[in-house]
Motif scaffolding. Structure first.
Motif, PDB file in Angstrom:
ATOM      1  N   ALA A   1      69.652 -15.754 -10.578  1.00 38.62           N
ATOM      2  CA  ALA A   1      69.246 -17.128 -10.273  1.00 38.62           C
ATOM      3  C   ALA A   1      70.400 -17.925  -9.675  1.00 38.62           C
ATOM      4  CB  ALA A   1      68.733 -17.809 -11.540  1.00 38.62           C
ATOM      5  N   VAL A   2      71.601 -17.740 -10.202  1.00 39.95           N
ATOM      6  CA  VAL A   2      72.756 -18.485  -9.697  1.00 39.95           C
ATOM      7  C   VAL A   2      73.169 -17.980  -8.320  1.00 39.95           C
ATOM      8  CG1 VAL A   2      75.182 -19.038 -10.116  1.00 39.95           C
ATOM      9  CG2 VAL A   2      73.567 -19.064 -12.016  1.00 39.95           C
TER      10      VAL A   2
ATOM     11  N   ALA B   1      70.935 -18.832  -5.162  1.00 40.75           N
ATOM     12  CA  ALA B   1      70.917 -20.222  -4.693  1.00 40.75           C
ATOM     13  C   ALA B   1      72.001 -20.508  -3.654  1.00 40.75           C
ATOM     14  CB  ALA B   1      71.074 -21.172  -5.882  1.00 40.75           C
TER      15      ALA B   1
ATOM     16  N   ARG C   1      77.557 -27.149  -8.775  1.00 38.51           N
ATOM     17  CA  ARG C   1      76.150 -26.860  -8.471  1.00 38.51           C
ATOM     18  C   ARG C   1      75.664 -25.636  -9.237  1.00 38.51           C
ATOM     19  NH1 ARG C   1      74.062 -24.423  -2.831  1.00 38.51           N
ATOM     20  NH2 ARG C   1      71.843 -24.252  -3.333  1.00 38.51           N
ATOM     21  N   ALA C   2      76.508 -24.614  -9.314  1.00 41.06           N
ATOM     22  CA  ALA C   2      76.140 -23.405 -10.055  1.00 41.06           C
ATOM     23  C   ALA C   2      75.954 -23.710 -11.540  1.00 41.06           C
ATOM     24  CB  ALA C   2      77.213 -22.330  -9.871  1.00 41.06           C
ATOM     25  N   LYS C   3      76.770 -24.598 -12.076  1.00 38.82           N
ATOM     26  CA  LYS C   3      76.627 -24.991 -13.480  1.00 38.82           C
ATOM     27  C   LYS C   3      75.268 -25.636 -13.725  1.00 38.82           C
ATOM     28  CE  LYS C   3      78.681 -27.949 -17.046  1.00 38.82           C
ATOM     29  NZ  LYS C   3      79.759 -28.935 -17.366  1.00 38.82           N
ATOM     30  N   GLY C   4      74.850 -26.530 -12.820  1.00 43.66           N
ATOM     31  CA  GLY C   4      73.546 -27.159 -12.960  1.00 43.66           C
ATOM     32  C   GLY C   4      72.405 -26.165 -12.874  1.00 43.66           C
ATOM     33  N   ILE C   5      72.540 -25.186 -11.975  1.00 39.15           N
ATOM     34  CA  ILE C   5      71.500 -24.158 -11.839  1.00 39.15           C
ATOM     35  C   ILE C   5      71.408 -23.325 -13.111  1.00 39.15           C
ATOM     36  CG2 ILE C   5      70.853 -22.076 -10.568  1.00 39.15           C
ATOM     37  CD1 ILE C   5      72.225 -23.348  -8.117  1.00 39.15           C
ATOM     38  N   ALA C   6      72.560 -22.951 -13.668  1.00 39.73           N
ATOM     39  CA  ALA C   6      72.569 -22.155 -14.897  1.00 39.73           C
ATOM     40  C   ALA C   6      71.959 -22.939 -16.059  1.00 39.73           C
ATOM     41  CB  ALA C   6      73.997 -21.735 -15.233  1.00 39.73           C
TER      42      ALA C   6
ATOM     43  N   GLU D   1      69.756 -25.354 -15.929  1.00 40.24           N
ATOM     44  CA  GLU D   1      68.309 -25.478 -15.727  1.00 40.24           C
ATOM     45  C   GLU D   1      67.597 -24.167 -16.033  1.00 40.24           C
ATOM     46  OE1 GLU D   1      64.918 -27.604 -15.036  1.00 40.24           O
ATOM     47  OE2 GLU D   1      66.990 -28.366 -15.096  1.00 40.24           O
ATOM     48  N   TRP D   2      68.207 -23.050 -15.668  1.00 45.36           N
ATOM     49  CA  TRP D   2      67.601 -21.745 -15.946  1.00 45.36           C
ATOM     50  C   TRP D   2      67.548 -21.491 -17.445  1.00 45.36           C
ATOM     51  CZ3 TRP D   2      68.590 -17.218 -18.415  1.00 45.36           C
ATOM     52  CH2 TRP D   2      67.810 -16.106 -18.069  1.00 45.36           C
TER      53      TRP D   2
END
Length: 592
Positions: A251-252, A255, A294-299, A301-302
């Motif tokens: 997922a990370v 993106a 940005r990767a932190k936010g994606i992680a 949210e996942w």
């Protein structure tokens, strides 16, 4: 347990090698079918394995004879089984492999190492443990074919050293930002419905797993219902946690574009972040701070989709070379990872022949060093009146385990530093026993003379304390890509087991000498197997290296093979960072 079954064979006469081969062939076929996304074949083979007599007997053997928690009781109070009871349980599982109900787990609270917090464990009854082992045999090959390549915790053939080597490969060519994250109470907060949906297995296995998840917890004589999480302590719990976290890396990475945007400098540099996970600890590495945010936010949210979140107190963004909200570098799995500035003549070059200006370095973390010294101090304090020989035998397994664990990284100077501190702790222990003697007398009595003076604590040449500085530094070779022990390459995996940093050199030498085979049962040593050094002949009590051989621990404990006086065990897990989920202590309780 059901009425004892009438059997025509004895537990100790079972041909274990034939059973292992039969089960492994099915697991290999499951792995291959999952690799080609043939779900129908996977489910058919899993049903076949679950109904297999060989798998049922091996599952009972795994939980009642091999696992470290084999003497730990569940809510029914059954802590161990006789050979007849093992056969009865195996026949019960053959007749009813995966019932849709389960007994509650027994809650045990164990302290976290070096902390005041306690970790909850849930201990299932022996029958449920055996059924969980059976389900794990069927599920693990399927998911080993699906798991992401940078997932290393609670997987066969992988360890924390593979994760550390992956991190080293990620930072050796460039300065990077790092998100060091920890998932808060991962085992206790997993969304059970999301996990069951993610499993996507056939109804019988789904009902059994759902029953284990919702069986409830017995704590202090009271039954508490469970609506989330998977009990940490069950045989299948680590696999379920890995399944729940599967997909985070994808997922990370998906993106982000494959290369740097054209407007950026050096467009040839790869732009996808690197995600490296060990159980519920993971790091995300990227050369750009905004991209890492940005990767932190994606992680985050996942993780919400699985009912999880990152623990704020253990999650921070740092840099491998510069100070950002704290010192450079980060601690991961007991190792400290960072880069040190170097002059142009003392630093390596990258693939473009450019001077990097730094040197990557991975060493034992300061907390790991303090933990070792605390263990040494506690042992010396508790055994103030013990003999010198007893102190040596108490400390050697701890020092061997700790030293071997860090022997694959830059540890030589820290080994010398630890030897210095341990020397003064031993000197304080000895001087307390002889308060009216001088330093020279104490040193001559307790230290052996070598070519460089009195440098070795010991009573005689065969009873000497391990010196960490004598342990050689040998780089660990990371597991290849997404390889798994279920791929059938027995030579690769058996020889790889002999090169693991956690093994003493004498153990790894015997594995290579025996070509990865146990001399008693003739089976390959598989990842996670416990091994024992024994005399080559039962009647021979000679323990010189040339007369020793390596066997599985359950082979060594067969009455016709070995007894307490003729076995030399591999060092315990006390000094290691990666260890089983369950481990029984000397008094029979459970600790991690």
């Amino acid at each position: 347990m059901s009425t004892p079954a009438t059997v025509m064979y004895d537990w100790n006469t079972i041909d274990w090698r034939t059973l292992e081969r039969s089960v492994f062939k099915l697991q290999k076929r499951i792995y291959q079918a999952a690799g080609r996304n043939d779900t129908t074949a996977v489910h058919q083979l899993q049903r076949l394995l679950i109904k297999s007599k060989a798998a049922a007997i091996l599952a009972v053997r795994r939980v009642a004879q091999v696992n470290r928690g084999k003497h730990t009781a569940g809510v029914d109070g059954v802590a161990s089984l006789t050979d007849t009871q093992k056969l009865d349980l195996a026949h019960e599982i053959m007749s009813n492999p995966l019932p849709p109900e389960a007994q509650p787990v027994r809650r045990v609270w164990i302290p976290k190492p070096g902390k005041d917090e306690k970790r909850p464990l849930g201990i299932p009854v022996m029958a449920d443990r055996a059924r969980q082992a059976l389900a794990k045999m069927a599920l693990e090959p399927e998911w080993e074919a699906k798991f992401e390549p940078n997932s290393y915790g609670f997987r066969p053939g992988r360890s924390c050293h593979d994760a550390i080597e992956a991190i080293f490969s990620a930072i050796q060519q460039a300065q990077k930002y790092v998100l060091d994250a920890d998932i808060a109470k991962c085992f206790d907060r997993i969304d059970q419905k999301a996990l069951l949906d993610k499993l996507g297995t056939f109804p019988m296995l789904r009902r059994a797993i759902k029953a284990w998840l919702k069986a409830g917890v017995m704590d202090g004589g009271k039954l508490f219902p469970v609506d989330e999480g998977t009990p940490q302590g069950g045989v299948i719990s680590p696999l379920l946690a890995n399944i729940a976290l599967h997909g985070l890396e994808t997922a990370v990475r998906d993106a982000f574009p494959h290369f740097k945007p054209p407007q950026q400098q050096k467009p040839h540099i790869r732009w996808k972040p690197q995600v490296i996970r060990y159980a519920d600890d993971f790091v995300i590495i990227h050369p750009d701070l905004d991209a890492l945010q940005r990767a932190k936010g994606i992680a985050a949210e996942w993780l919400k989709g699985m009912g999880l979140e990152m623990k704020p107190s253990k999650t921070r963004i740092t840099h491998t070379l510069r100070e950002i909200d704290g010192p450079p570098g980060f601690d991961f799995l007991g190792f400290n990872v960072r880069q040190y500035e170097r002059g142009v003549n003392c630093c390596p070059v990258n693939g473009m022949r450019e001077r990097l200006g730094f040197t990557p370095s991975i060493r034992p973390s300061m907390e790991s060093q303090k933990r070792l010294l605390r263990k040494v101090r506690d042992i010396l304090h508790r055994h103030r009146t013990a003999s010198q020989t007893a102190i040596v035998y108490l400390l050697n397994p701890i020092l061997n385990g700790w030293g071997n664990n860090f022997s694959a990284v830059v540890s030589k100077d820290i080994f010398h530093r630890m030897d210095h501190f341990i020397f003064w702790k031993l000197y304080a222990w000895a001087s307390r026993r002889h308060s009216n003697k001088g330093r020279g007398w104490i040193v001559r009595k307790y230290w052996l003379r070598g070519p460089h003076g009195y440098s070795r604590f010991g009573a005689e040449r065969k009873c000497r304390l391990v010196k960490l500085s004598d342990i050689p530094i040998e780089r660990h070779v990371k597991v290849q890509g997404a390889r798994s022990p279920f791929d059938g390459d027995a030579v690769y995996w058996s020889m790889r087991a002999g090169k693991h940093p956690d093994l003493r050199r004498s153990i790894s030498g015997l594995i290579q000498k025996q070509q990865g085979l146990c001399t008693r049962c003739g089976m390959f040593f598989r990842p996670g197997d416990r091994m024992v050094k024994v005399s080559a002949s039962w009647a021979d009590i000679d323990t010189t290296p040339a007369r020793m051989e390596l066997v599985h621990d359950y082979c060594a404990w067969t009455p016709a093979v070995c007894d307490d006086n003729h076995c030399l065990f591999e060092e315990p897990d006390d000094g290691k960072l990666s260890r089983p989920v369950l481990k029984t202590s000397a008094d029979g309780d459970v600790r991690a």
